[in-house]
Design a protein around this motif. Structure first.
Motif, mmCIF file in Angstrom:
data_model
loop_
_atom_site.group_PDB
_atom_site.id
_atom_site.type_symbol
_atom_site.label_atom_id
_atom_site.label_comp_id
_atom_site.label_asym_id
_atom_site.label_seq_id
_atom_site.Cartn_x
_atom_site.Cartn_y
_atom_site.Cartn_z
ATOM 1 N N ALA A 162 66.708 39.327 -1.093
ATOM 2 C CA ALA A 162 65.641 39.508 -0.112
ATOM 3 C C ALA A 162 64.313 39.726 -0.822
ATOM 4 N N VAL A 163 63.325 38.937 -0.442
ATOM 5 C CA VAL A 163 62.024 38.946 -1.124
ATOM 6 C C VAL A 163 60.943 39.418 -0.155
ATOM 7 N N GLY A 164 60.018 40.223 -0.663
ATOM 8 C CA GLY A 164 58.887 40.645 0.145
ATOM 9 C C GLY A 164 59.304 41.416 1.379
ATOM 10 N N LYS A 165 58.769 41.023 2.519
ATOM 11 C CA LYS A 165 59.000 41.773 3.755
ATOM 12 C C LYS A 165 60.453 41.757 4.193
ATOM 13 N N ARG A 166 61.234 40.805 3.698
ATOM 14 C CA ARG A 166 62.649 40.739 4.066
ATOM 15 C C ARG A 166 63.463 41.883 3.458
ATOM 16 N N ASN A 167 62.946 42.496 2.409
ATOM 17 C CA ASN A 167 63.694 43.541 1.724
ATOM 18 C C ASN A 167 63.366 44.896 2.341
#
Length: 235
Positions: A162-167
Motif C-alpha cells: 500500500a502506497v501513500g494514502k492507501r496505507n
C-alpha cells in the motif's frame, strides 16, 4: 559457517528467525552499488559487492540456510539469464535450507481511471524492459523454475504494497511514495530516450510523470503488486 544467511540486493539488521541452538545467526548482504551499504558496522552482518550476473564465490556454495533475492532478477537480463541466476543462487543453499524470491508483476492492479499516472509508471517500466529485449512479465514463471530445479515445498504468495494514502500507516505510506517516485523518475527518463516505436507516452506526459504521480499517491494512493516465491532444497 554456522547458521549463516544471505540477503542479496537487500540487507536487514534484524532477524525474525528464532535463535539457533548453537552459535548465532550471521548475515551476508550483497549489492553491486556499495553506496547502499551502511557506514557503521553491525554485529553478525557482512556486506559484499556482488553483481547478480557474476558467478558466486565457491566458498558460498552450500553455505546458507536462507537466500533472499528481492527485486533483483530483472538486472540479470533475459528470462533465460534470470533463470540461470536462480539456479546459481540455489547452489548457495544448504540441503534443507530455503531460497525466497521477491519480484513484482509490473502491471498496475487498480483501474486506469483510479490510478492513471500509476498506470503510466508501469507502462514506462514495461517499455524500457521490452526495448532491452526483456520480458517485463517474467515473475509468474519463477515458481515453475524452482519446482523444475528440484526444490521441495515450493509456494507462492502475492501481496499488495500500500502506497501513500492507501496505507493506514502514514509513515510507511510516505516511504512508499518516495520509493515509487525514484522508480518513476528513472523509468520516465529511460522511456523518453527510447525509439518512437517503444515509447509508451508522449514526452509531455513523461516530463510531468513524477510531479503528477506524487499528487496522485498523496491524494488517492495506490497498490504496488509484489509476488513472493520460495522453496526448500532437498536434504
Amino acid at each position: 559457517m554456522s547458521e549463516q544467511q544471505m540477503v542479496s540486493g537487500c540487507a536487514r539488521s534484524k532477524s525474525s528467525i528464532p535463535a539457533p541452538p548453537q552459535g548465532e545467526h550471521t548475515f551476508t548482504g550483497t549489492d553491486i552499488n556499495t553506496s547502499f551499504f551502511p557506514t557503521t558496522t553491525t554485529k553478525n552482518i557482512t556486506y559484499v559487492k556482488q553483481d547478480i550476473k557474476d558467478p558466486t564465490p565457491q566458498a558460498w556454495h552450500n553455505a546458507f540456510d536462507l537466500v533472499n533475492l528481492r527485486m533483483i532478477l530483472i538486472a540479470a537480463g533475459s528470462g533465460a539469464a534470470q533463470r540461470a541466476v536462480v539456479n546459481e543462487y540455489i547452489k548457495l543453499v544448504k540441503p534443507g535450507g530455503w531460497i525466497q524470491i521477491g519480484d513484482c508483476d509490473r502491471v498496475c492492479p487498480t483501474p486506469e481511471a483510479e490510478n492513471p499516472r500509476y498506470h503510466d509508471m508501469f507502462a514506462c517500466i514495461r517499455a524500457v524492459c521490452q526495448s532491452s529485449g526483456l520480458d517485463p512479465l517474467e515473475a509468474p514463471k519463477i515458481k515453475s523454475w524452482l519446482a523444475e530445479a528440484g526444490l521441495e515445498e515450493v509456494q507462492e504468495r502475492t501481496a499488495m504494497r500500500a502506497v501513500g494514502k492507501r496505507n493506514v500507516n502514514e509513515e510507511l505510506g510516505k516511504l512508499g511514495i518516495e520509493a515509487d517516485l525514484l522508480i518513476a523518475k528513472g523509468f520516465a527518463m529511460g522511456a523518453k530516450g527510447l525509439d518512437p516505436s517503444f515509447k509508451p507516452l508522449p514526452d509531455e506526459r513523461l516530463d510531468s510523470l513524477v510531479h503528477s504521480l506524487e499528487t496522485e499517491l498523496t491524494d488517492t494512493g495506490a497498490y504496488f503488486p509484489m509476488r513472493f516465491i520460495w522453496g526448500r532444497r532437498p536434504l
